[in-house]
Motif scaffolding. Structure first.
Motif, short mmCIF file in Angstrom:
data_model
loop_
_atom_site.label_atom_id
_atom_site.label_comp_id
_atom_site.label_asym_id
_atom_site.label_seq_id
_atom_site.Cartn_x
_atom_site.Cartn_y
_atom_site.Cartn_z
N PRO A 1 15.09 -9.10 -41.22
CA PRO A 1 16.12 -10.15 -41.36
C PRO A 1 17.10 -10.31 -40.82
O PRO A 1 17.68 -11.55 -40.42
N MET A 2 17.70 -9.48 -39.91
CA MET A 2 18.90 -9.32 -39.24
C MET A 2 18.46 -9.94 -37.87
O MET A 2 19.22 -10.64 -37.24
N THR A 3 17.30 -9.61 -37.24
CA THR A 3 16.91 -10.10 -35.96
C THR A 3 16.65 -11.59 -36.21
O THR A 3 17.00 -12.54 -35.29
N THR A 4 16.06 -12.10 -37.29
CA THR A 4 15.66 -13.33 -37.51
C THR A 4 17.01 -14.20 -37.81
O THR A 4 17.07 -15.37 -37.07
N ALA A 5 18.02 -13.69 -38.20
CA ALA A 5 19.18 -14.40 -38.57
C ALA A 5 19.94 -14.58 -37.16
O ALA A 5 20.57 -15.57 -36.88
N LEU A 6 19.83 -13.31 -36.42
CA LEU A 6 20.50 -13.36 -35.16
C LEU A 6 19.85 -14.47 -34.06
O LEU A 6 20.43 -15.11 -33.44
N THR A 7 18.49 -14.48 -34.14
CA THR A 7 17.73 -15.41 -33.26
C THR A 7 18.28 -16.77 -33.63
O THR A 7 18.41 -17.54 -32.72
N ASN A 8 17.89 -17.14 -35.11
CA ASN A 8 18.40 -18.34 -35.43
C ASN A 8 19.93 -18.80 -34.93
O ASN A 8 20.13 -19.96 -34.68
N PHE A 9 20.93 -18.06 -35.03
CA PHE A 9 22.25 -18.07 -34.76
C PHE A 9 22.25 -18.46 -33.30
O PHE A 9 22.94 -19.48 -33.04
N LEU A 10 21.45 -17.66 -32.54
CA LEU A 10 21.67 -18.04 -30.84
C LEU A 10 21.05 -19.37 -30.61
O LEU A 10 21.43 -20.09 -29.81
N GLN A 11 19.87 -19.34 -31.20
CA GLN A 11 19.21 -20.89 -31.04
C GLN A 11 19.97 -22.14 -31.39
O GLN A 11 20.12 -23.03 -30.88
N LEU B 1 23.21 -21.95 -31.45
CA LEU B 1 24.21 -22.17 -30.44
C LEU B 1 23.83 -22.60 -29.25
O LEU B 1 24.30 -23.60 -28.64
N MET B 2 22.53 -22.47 -28.64
CA MET B 2 21.85 -23.04 -27.84
C MET B 2 21.79 -24.59 -27.91
O MET B 2 22.03 -25.39 -26.99
N ALA B 3 21.38 -25.05 -29.11
CA ALA B 3 21.07 -26.43 -29.33
C ALA B 3 22.50 -27.00 -29.45
O ALA B 3 22.80 -28.28 -28.87
N LEU C 1 26.21 -30.77 -26.55
CA LEU C 1 27.52 -30.91 -26.11
C LEU C 1 27.50 -31.49 -24.73
O LEU C 1 27.92 -32.23 -23.97
N LEU C 2 26.41 -30.84 -23.88
CA LEU C 2 26.11 -31.03 -22.19
C LEU C 2 25.57 -32.60 -22.13
O LEU C 2 26.41 -33.10 -21.40
#
Length: 100
Positions: free
Chosen positions: A3-13, A15-17, A22-23
């Motif tokens: 769940p920690m990896t999934t949460a971190l992956t969702n967070f990074l996705q 941030l990328m979105a 913004l770009l």
């Protein structure tokens, strides 16, 4: 740990979105400024073209009339000049010299 990896992956996705959005927003603002400048320049050129067309259409008759009068004066003046030049040559007859 999963769940920690999934949460971190969702967070990074996320941030990328956000970064991508913004770009794209910044690029859209620059594109809108570019389009505004292009359309403004196009409008100014169209306005100038309209003003020139208006002036030519309004004064076409007047300018044509003036040009025709100058042409007529030139033709008549040239004809009169040639006529008087010919008449002057006719008046300059050579008289025989008197012998004394």
């Amino acid at each position: 740990m999963a769940p920690m990896t999934t949460a971190l992956t969702n967070f990074l996705q996320s941030l990328m979105a956000i970064g991508t959005s913004l770009l794209f927003s910044i690029l859209a603002v620059f594109q809108s400024f570019f389009d505004l400048g292009r359309e403004s320049l196009s409008s100014i050129l169209k306005l100038g073209n309209s003003i020139v067309t208006l002036a030519l259409e309004l004064f076409q008759g007047v300018f044509g009339f003036i040009a025709a009068n100058f042409l007529a004066l030139g033709v008549l003046g040239g004809a009169y000049y040639l006529y008087t030049l010919r008449e002057q040559k006719k008046g300059q007859r050579v008289l025989p010299k008197k012998s004394s």
